[in-house]
Scaffold this active site. Structure first.
Site, PDB file in Angstrom:
ATOM      1  N   SER A 185      48.657  72.587  26.128  1.00 56.70           N
ATOM      2  CA  SER A 185      49.661  73.450  25.485  1.00 56.70           C
ATOM      3  C   SER A 185      49.656  73.411  23.955  1.00 56.70           C
ATOM      4  O   SER A 185      50.364  74.203  23.337  1.00 56.70           O
ATOM      5  CB  SER A 185      51.061  73.093  25.990  1.00 56.70           C
ATOM      6  OG  SER A 185      51.309  73.752  27.218  1.00 56.70           O
ATOM      7  N   LYS A 188      49.219  76.619  22.002  1.00 55.95           N
ATOM      8  CA  LYS A 188      50.306  77.508  21.572  1.00 55.95           C
ATOM      9  C   LYS A 188      50.486  77.509  20.051  1.00 55.95           C
ATOM     10  O   LYS A 188      51.017  78.480  19.496  1.00 55.95           O
ATOM     11  CB  LYS A 188      51.614  77.102  22.253  1.00 55.95           C
ATOM     12  CG  LYS A 188      51.622  77.332  23.762  1.00 55.95           C
ATOM     13  CD  LYS A 188      52.950  76.943  24.364  1.00 55.95           C
ATOM     14  CE  LYS A 188      53.010  77.250  25.858  1.00 55.95           C
ATOM     15  NZ  LYS A 188      52.187  76.325  26.663  1.00 55.95           N
ATOM     16  N   SER A 362      57.751  75.047  25.221  1.00 51.16           N
ATOM     17  CA  SER A 362      56.400  75.212  25.767  1.00 51.16           C
ATOM     18  C   SER A 362      56.406  76.323  26.811  1.00 51.16           C
ATOM     19  O   SER A 362      55.959  76.149  27.946  1.00 51.16           O
ATOM     20  CB  SER A 362      55.880  73.906  26.385  1.00 51.16           C
ATOM     21  OG  SER A 362      54.473  73.946  26.516  1.00 51.16           O
TER      22      SER A 362
END
Length: 526
Positions: A185, A188, A362
């Protein structure tokens, strides 16, 4: 602390947080002094300085910066307001008399003027005026503190790291920092920077209802807003209820009480299903959905999703029209023509708010939407491949080191994604660059250790309020990238990546990463 006084006139929960932090600092300092003294007496002053990563001793050197971060930035992760910043942070900026906030004087999507977010002050603590140290930490000293921690078996077979001085952009420490690894993640952060640079902080995503002439067909046109909600409490998101009310009123003015209902998802192209398949972490990627296709009242985290989010949103829209006296058919897919007349529109919060919400929680659905929107904005095909190409192109335009990187999606759920520690730290430094204020939400949205988002339950006995970072977790993959203020008040950006952790308890690897970040915060290292 004098700088906390204005908050008492701003938000009671900010005051409560500040009051809660003070005794923790005091207790930790009292408990730590004897341990440091024993190490010092043993002739190990340098070890005494960095060998207690699970304590708060470093906050003595950065107490002002740390508490400012904790009480000024950390508050609640919401509500998300229309200015694109958390309400408490905006109020604090006002209380301190600082200019801030995005410039909404231009049309949505126009380049316009952009100023740093209100949170930029505390987030960028250490860039100037706080640090009493003119030089950054010494690389050799940093290596002495971090190398042993990177050898922890909990970090698997391929750990890599990068630490840079945000003020100068100079890399202070690197271990495999140019190696492309699965980022999970932390992808991102790249998605955020690409979307912000392509569209600007004020850009909004619009959902509209249009009437085809002479047919009485109403088309619900998806604009790619993943935060569109059908719930009564919107928390700043665009409301499907508002859109239905406006549509019904416009139809009533035309004397129309019965329509054929359709929905348009042609903004995006390609497969809606992510390569991971059906998964509670992500709905099908479509430009039309309500409440991220969730089957319960949750707003974040994994949950079962509806099989077809676009059809579900259209059905709910039809039910809302019926509640306003408009009879509809069962909705089906279609495409609005250029002759269709817009009846009503609703728009998302500004991109700055979407980015912050994506990073703090997230949120995979927002991430994939912003990747597709970046493709749309830059003329690429709005599918997974085109979105990845658009992200890479935008980062190259920003002058970032993309060698070794590969973007297969916007969320980091695809294991074929590759980022390097060098790229992650360069992204964070670029977001702090005064010449790129449009990128600031990529910093202000980072979770705060011990307080918000995916770091809420981490650093409870470590660098709470001092570390701001994006986490990344897949099976066998753990990453952490963000910023912190070190013992001397210097703002550093870091990226720690661990691949090959299969068979190791995830919490064990997370704690190993947290120890590295805490040691970095504790280490003046000169």
């Amino acid at each position: 602390m004098p700088e906390l006084r204005p908050w008492r006139a701003a938000k009671p929960h900010v005051v409560r947080l500040a009051d809660a932090v003070r005794p923790r600092l005091a207790r930790a300092a009292a408990a730590t002094k004897p341990q440091i003294a024993r190490l010092a007496r043993a002739g190990k002053p340098q070890v005494a300085r960095v060998a207690l990563p699970k304590t708060w001793q470093y906050t003595a050197g950065a107490a002002t910066a740390g508490l400012a971060l904790a009480a000024g930035v950390v508050t609640a992760a919401g509500p998300w307001d229309s200015s694109g910043q958390r309400t408490a942070e905006r109020d604090r900026a006002v209380a301190l008399g600082r200019a801030g906030g995005t410039d909404h004087g231009s049309a949505p999507g126009a380049p316009g003027r952009t100023r740093p977010a209100p949170t930029a002050g505390p987030v960028l603590t250490g860039l100037g005026g706080v640090s009493t140290v003119k030089s950054a930490p010494d690389g050799k000293a940093l290596a002495g503190a971090l190398d042993p921690l990177l050898k922890d078996p909990a970090l698997g077979s391929r750990p890599a790291a990068s630490v840079i001085d945000v003020t100068t952009g100079r890399r202070l420490y690197g271990s495999g920092s140019g190696t492309g690894l699965t980022p999970a993640s932390t992808t991102k952060i790249a998605t955020a920077a690409a979307a912000l640079s392509a569209m600007g902080t004020d850009h909004r995503l619009t959902t509209r209802a249009a009437l085809e002439p002479d047919t009485k067909e109403v088309v619900l046109v998806g604009g790619g807003d993943p935060t569109l909600t059908a719930r009564e409490k919107t928390q700043g998101s665009a409301s499907l209820r508002t859109l239905a009310a406006g549509t019904a009123a416009a139809l009533a003015e035309r004397g129309v009480r019965e329509v054929t209902l359709s929905y348009d998802t042609t903004l995006y192209a390609g497969d809606e299903m992510h390569p991971i398949g059906v998964d509670g972490n992500l709905a099908r990627v479509t430009p039309l959905m309500a409440d991220e296709g969730r089957t319960d009242d949750s707003t974040s985290g994994p949950v079962e999703r509806v099989p077809d989010p676009a059809a579900d949103a259209a059905r709910r829209f039809g039910d809302l029209l019926k509640s306003h006296g408009i009879k509809t058919t069962a909705p089906g897919p279609s495409k609005a023509t250029t002759r269709a007349k817009t009846l009503a529109t609703v728009s998302s919060p500004p991109l700055s708010a979407l980015v912050e919400r994506m990073l703090t929680n997230s949120d995979n659905d927002i991430a994939e939407a912003l990747a597709r929107q970046t493709a749309v904005a830059t003329g690429e095909r709005a599918d997974f491949a085109g979105a990845g190409k658009a992200i890479g192109s935008q980062l190259r335009k920003l002058g970032l080191p993309v060698k070794g990187a590969a973007f297969k999606d916007g969320s980091g759920l695809d294991r074929a994604d590759r980022l390097t520690p060098d790229l992650l730290t360069a992204l964070l430094a670029k977001a702090a660059d005064p010449s790129h204020p449009e990128l600031r939400p990529a910093l202000t949205g980072l979770p705060v250790a011990g307080f918000t988002g995916t770091l809420t339950t981490r650093y409870t006995d470590g660098a709470s309020g001092v570390v701001r970072a994006k986490t990344g977790t897949l099976s066998g993959v753990h990453t952490l990238a963000g910023t912190l203020v070190d013992e001397d008040g210097r703002l550093l950006a870091f990226a720690f990546m661990a691949n090959g952790t299969d068979g190791i308890l995830p919490t064990t690897t997370q704690k190993a990463l947290d120890r590295i970040a805490t040691a970095l915060a504790a280490c003046g290292c000169r």
